[in-house]
Design a protein around this motif. Structure first.
Motif, PDB file in Angstrom:
ATOM      1  N   MET A  28    -101.686 -38.116 -44.802  1.00 40.85           N
ATOM      2  CA  MET A  28    -102.358 -37.019 -45.737  1.00 40.85           C
ATOM      3  C   MET A  28    -103.560 -36.680 -44.849  1.00 40.85           C
ATOM      4  O   MET A  28    -104.866 -37.273 -45.019  1.00 40.85           O
ATOM      5  CB  MET A  28    -102.636 -37.487 -46.986  1.00 40.85           C
ATOM      6  CG  MET A  28    -103.155 -36.497 -48.095  1.00 40.85           C
ATOM      7  SD  MET A  28    -103.151 -37.196 -49.714  1.00 40.85           S
ATOM      8  CE  MET A  28    -103.846 -36.034 -50.411  1.00 40.85           C
ATOM      9  N   CYS A  34    -103.270 -43.477 -51.730  1.00 39.80           N
ATOM     10  CA  CYS A  34    -102.704 -42.903 -52.734  1.00 39.80           C
ATOM     11  C   CYS A  34    -101.203 -42.842 -52.816  1.00 39.80           C
ATOM     12  O   CYS A  34    -100.680 -42.671 -53.840  1.00 39.80           O
ATOM     13  CB  CYS A  34    -103.015 -41.315 -52.728  1.00 39.80           C
ATOM     14  SG  CYS A  34    -102.404 -40.153 -51.274  1.00 39.80           S
ATOM     15  N   HIS A  90    -107.012 -38.518 -55.286  1.00 40.61           N
ATOM     16  CA  HIS A  90    -106.888 -38.381 -53.756  1.00 40.61           C
ATOM     17  C   HIS A  90    -108.569 -38.213 -53.409  1.00 40.61           C
ATOM     18  O   HIS A  90    -109.400 -37.730 -54.041  1.00 40.61           O
ATOM     19  CB  HIS A  90    -106.344 -37.139 -53.408  1.00 40.61           C
ATOM     20  CG  HIS A  90    -104.787 -37.451 -53.526  1.00 40.61           C
ATOM     21  ND1 HIS A  90    -103.967 -37.942 -52.995  1.00 40.61           N
ATOM     22  CD2 HIS A  90    -104.118 -36.697 -54.602  1.00 40.61           C
ATOM     23  CE1 HIS A  90    -102.826 -38.009 -53.408  1.00 40.61           C
ATOM     24  NE2 HIS A  90    -102.937 -37.354 -54.479  1.00 40.61           N
ATOM     25  N   CYS A 147    -107.410 -37.947 -46.320  1.00 41.91           N
ATOM     26  CA  CYS A 147    -107.328 -38.522 -47.638  1.00 41.91           C
ATOM     27  C   CYS A 147    -108.015 -40.029 -47.524  1.00 41.91           C
ATOM     28  O   CYS A 147    -107.465 -40.746 -46.721  1.00 41.91           O
ATOM     29  CB  CYS A 147    -106.083 -38.562 -48.435  1.00 41.91           C
ATOM     30  SG  CYS A 147    -106.369 -39.385 -50.049  1.00 41.91           S
TER      31      CYS A 147
HETATM   32 CU   LIG Z   1    -104.293 -39.121 -50.969  1.00 49.19          CU
END
Ligand SMILES: [Cu+2]
Lengths: 656, 201
Positions: free
Chosen positions: A632, A625, A585, A621
């Motif tokens: 995120m 991912c 991440h 992020c």
């Molecule tokens: Cu992520």
């Protein structure tokens, strides 16, 4: 009049060579049926793996790139001497110490010669060493993680070029200086170079188990320029050979003044003898100041230590350890064949290739047949050590590699070609043009007793019309030749990053099975690691705030933080709780004067953010991912310096 | 000792293999997992097929609102005890009993195994259907009902992007072999008894 005639002839020869290149290029272009066959030879079907890894230096990019052969596909760029925003190398708190030097934080270098570690003269695939040419350094890349794990600065050195080649059990990685300088450094007139400047050849020991590097000794040599080097192997194991130029010891307009002597030298160094001398207490400890940076996989962090002294050795103190082999004219590459008998000096201004014999060298030394000395170092007779020479093979020889089947392959920069010739008979057996101006070439396992002589990679300085144009700066490139048959065959062009200076290669099977998939969270010893969400917290210590954060698909914990103030120094210590292959991440914070972090499963990384404005600022992020990657994200509330907003954080509920 | 009793003795011992080998394995294949995720079910434990597999199964499953696979379930206490007790009963029968008792043990094991399988099915059903109402992704069947993510009890089945496989492992084979032995012991005992009766006639 005579010189004009000569230069005209030389010019003509150069033109002729280029013309002949073009001709052969065209003729190979014609054979369409053959071209199909060629494509098959480099085709690696989707989902299949290449046969070899190639580690190609990025030259002035300061990095090391990882390619597959024969496909020429780029897999990774490993940051070594340069900051890399993609991986946060040199940006995050953990790897910043890697780029520390006696000159401070130096986030760039000129990465030249990668070399893979060896055991019993055979490539073992554990580490790649590579030199930083500009601010002398040697780095070690761990091939289980493909990360730079150690960098040692080389004191008393300048232009760390004849590096970083390893001996056949990786006893030493060598760092020879290109430029001679005052040792120790001092303020003095440059015109007093001759006799006062010195060249250091540094032998860095490599601890066999973990690869820990340490400078064992430095040989302080006459003030020549030390260009390239290669270890002896097999019968010549225990010796190291360094080409020199500027044996004239000129200090200005070197293109003229360092090209006067008909012969320069290859310095032959019996390092086993010096090692013995040093082990018995020999040598002089000299004050020095150099950084030794080590990355620890368990803490995911590097530390930088400044070392204060270095052991130097005057070659005259160890009789029989250093000799000079006259070699025509300004030799560049210094290449030892797999048997260890032949030492090829590629005299870049010479019409012929000079090959010395190790056996003859030992003979001459034993019979003390010396032609004289340079600053007390014995010079051997050219004819006594000459094994033979390859007559008129091309123009501007630079480097030679070997296929392990008795053939040598030499690159010619001016005539832009690779020439194949036979060891022992010295006859040219084949030649292939390069596009254009080839420097180094590489055969997997080239610097070992066991080359895998299936392919040769030529690394070119100029590409001009070979690719789609990209403005004035066009890509440099590598070319792949099949050398399994009698004749070389050009298979592939592929672009490279920076300057593809030199490369090291080995069969993929040596590295693939050892490649790490994740870092075990239990083994994470990072002082600011958070191993589960329940332990996440935010701690204030004066104006410094430490955020202990975790990340997992698809959220950060905490995702809301309040009570941060303008003027704070906020450390985000972020741990990736994933334990699955290929699930890193990322995280970045608006306005942070650094890069994003790219955190591998089980790893902790840190960046610093100094908020300068009140507000509510998002972070997110950066590495796609999961299906909910876009969700995120989180917020940090920044209050005025004197505000009373309490420090609070949460995940999944509102901060009241 | 009679031949049939010796076989009964083996029958009673074999199920103890469940303490050495896994009972069942569930494997999840998906394109993103070149190495499939897998989970072993032992008589007293869940375990990873490869390191961290259960953690990664949980991570995948949370998107559709499935609960985390628990560290322990009550069955992990009951089943081992059951196997121990039935093995002891089997041993006593092997030493003391006649062939009719072998059949009794065989039937007992059949009933208990079926009950165990049914319990396993219920657990799987709950695991695959009792979804978090706040689940990130909600899928419905063509008929409009909420899609369940129950792995098959036995066999292979497609669940969204995964192909799930559920098959017995070595432990189950030991249990099965034990039961088969008990039945063989019963048949042999019966045959021998018949012979004796014939001889007596
Ligand atoms: Cu992520």
């Amino acid at each position: 009049m005579k010189t004009i005639l000569k230069s005209t002839i030389a010019l003509f020869a150069i033109l002729a060579a280029f013309t002949s290149c073009n001709n052969s290029g065209k003729s190979s272009g014609k054979s369409g049926a053959l071209a199909g066959n060629v494509a098959e030879k480099v085709y690696v079907a989707p989902g299949e793996h290449d046969e070899f890894y190639a580690f190609i230096s990025g030259g002035f990019s300061g990095q090391l790139s990882v390619y597959g052969l024969p496909s020429g596909r780029l897999f990774k760029v490993i940051p070594v001497f340069s900051q890399d925003a993609e991986k946060a190398y040199g940006y995050n708190e953990e790897t910043k110490p890697m780029l520390n030097t006696s000159h401070g934080f130096v986030p760039w270098d000129d990465a030249h010669h990668p070399d893979i570690s060896q055991t019993n003269g055979v490539i073992d695939g554990r580490w790649v060493f590579i030199n930083g040419n500009n601010t002398p350094r040697i780095a070690k890349v761990d091939l289980s993680t493909f990360e730079t794990t150690e960098i040692i600065e080389v004191p008393n050195s300048a232009g760390n070029h004849s590096s970083s080649f390893v001996t056949e059990n990786t006893e030493y990685v060598v760092a020879g200086t290109r430029f001679s300088v005052p040792i120790p450094q001092k303020d003095m007139p440059i015109k007093d170079y001759k006799g006062n400047f010195k060249g250091s050849l540094t032998f860095i020991s490599v601890e066999p188990e973990h690869g820990h590097m340490d400078i064992k000794f430095q040989l302080i040599m006459p003030g020549f320029d030390y260009d390239l080097s290669h270890p002896g192997r097999g019968k010549s194991h225990g010796w190291f050979f360094f080409t020199t130029y500027n044996s004239e010891e000129a200090n200005t307009l070197l293109e003229v003044n360092a090209s006067q002597n008909d012969k320069d030298f290859i310095a032959a160094v019996n390092w086993k003898k010096i090692e013995e001398y040093v082990n018995n207490g020999g040598g002089t400890m000299m004050p020095a100041n150099y950084a030794h940076n080590v990355y620890d996989e368990s803490t995911h962090s590097a530390t930088s230590t400044m070392k204060k002294e270095v052991l130097t050795v005057n070659p005259l103190e160890v009789p029989g350890a250093v000799f000079l082999l006259p070699t025509p004219k300004s030799p560049h590459g210094c290449d030892v064949d797999p048997s260890g008998e032949y030492i090829v000096g590629n005299g870049k201004l010479s019409a012929n290739l000079t090959v010395h014999s190790f056996t003859k060298m030992l003979d001459a030394i034993e019979n003390e047949k010396f032609a004289g000395d340079a600053y007390g170092i014995p010079i051997l007779n050219f004819d006594d050590v000459l094994a033979g020479s390859v007559e008129q093979p091309g123009l501007g020889p630079l480097h030679t590699e070997f296929d392990g089947k008795g053939n040598a392959y030499t690159t010619f920069f001016i005539s832009s070609e690779v020439v194949k010739w036979k060891l022992g008979t010295w006859e040219v057996v084949d030649r292939q043009p390069c596009y254009y101006s080839v420097g180094h070439l590489m055969i997997p396992g080239g610097n070992s007793q066991k080359p895998w002589g299936k392919y040769v990679v030529a690394m070119n300085k100029i590409t001009k019309d070979r690719y789609l144009p990209t403005g004035p700066e066009v890509t440099q490139s590598a070319q792949l030749y099949d050398i399994s048959g009698d004749k070389m065959e050009l298979l592939l062009d592929f672009p490279t990053i920076g300057e593809p200076h030199y490369a090291a290669g080995c069969p993929a099977d040596l590295i693939k099975p050892r490649s790490k998939k994740i870092f075990n969270l239990e083994d994470n010893q990072h002082p600011f690691a958070t191993k589960n969400e329940a332990d996440t917290k935010v701690v204030r210590d004066g104006k410094t705030v430490h955020v202990y954060m975790t990340m997992i698909r698809s959220h950060f914990s905490p995702d809301n933080i309040e009570g941060i103030k303008v003027g704070d120094r906020v450390y985000f210590h972020v741990t990736n709780l994933e334990q699955d292959y290929d699930v890193p991440h990322g995280i970045s914070m608006i306005g942070a004067n650094t890069s994003e972090l790219l955190i591998m499963p089980g790893q902790t990384e840190t960046f610093v953010w100094e908020p300068k404005q009140e507000g509510v600022w998002p972070f997110y992020c950066t590495d796609f991912c999961s299906a909910l990657h876009q969700e995120m994200q989180g917020y940090v509330r920044v209050s005025a310096t004197n505000a009373k907003t309490p420090l609070k954080w949460s995940l999944g509920e509102n901060i009241e | 000792m009679k031949k049939s009793n010796i076989i009964m003795l083996i029958a009673a011992i074999l199920p103890l293999g469940l303490f050495l080998f896994p009972l069942w394995k569930i494997t999840l294949e998906a394109p993103q997992y070149p190495t499939p995720l897998g989970m072993y079910i032992h008589i007293n434990d869940f375990s990873d097929a490869h390191p961290h597999d259960i953690k990664n199964i949980n991570l995948m499953n949370h998107y559709v609102g499935m609960k985390y696979i628990p560290e322990a379930i009550p069955e992990f206490k009951i089943f081992p005890l059951g196997i121990l007790i039935t093995s002891i009963i089997g041993l006593i029968i092997a030493f003391k009993g006649n062939y009719k008792w072998f059949l009794f043990w065989f039937v007992l094991m059949m009933v208990l195994s079926t009950a165990g399988l049914y319990d396993f099915y219920l657990w799987e059903h709950d695991y695959g259907h009792n979804l978090d109402p706040k689940a990130i992704m909600k899928f419905t069947n063509p008929d409009g009902s909420v899609m369940g993510f129950q792995p098959p009890l036995f066999g292979s089945k497609d669940i969204l992007n995964f192909r799930a496989h559920s098959y017995p492992r070595l432990g189950a084979l030991f249990l099965g072999a034990g039961m088969a032995c008990a039945f063989i012991a019963y048949s042999m005992g019966k045959k021998a008894q018949k012979k004796r009766l014939n001889l007596a006639n």
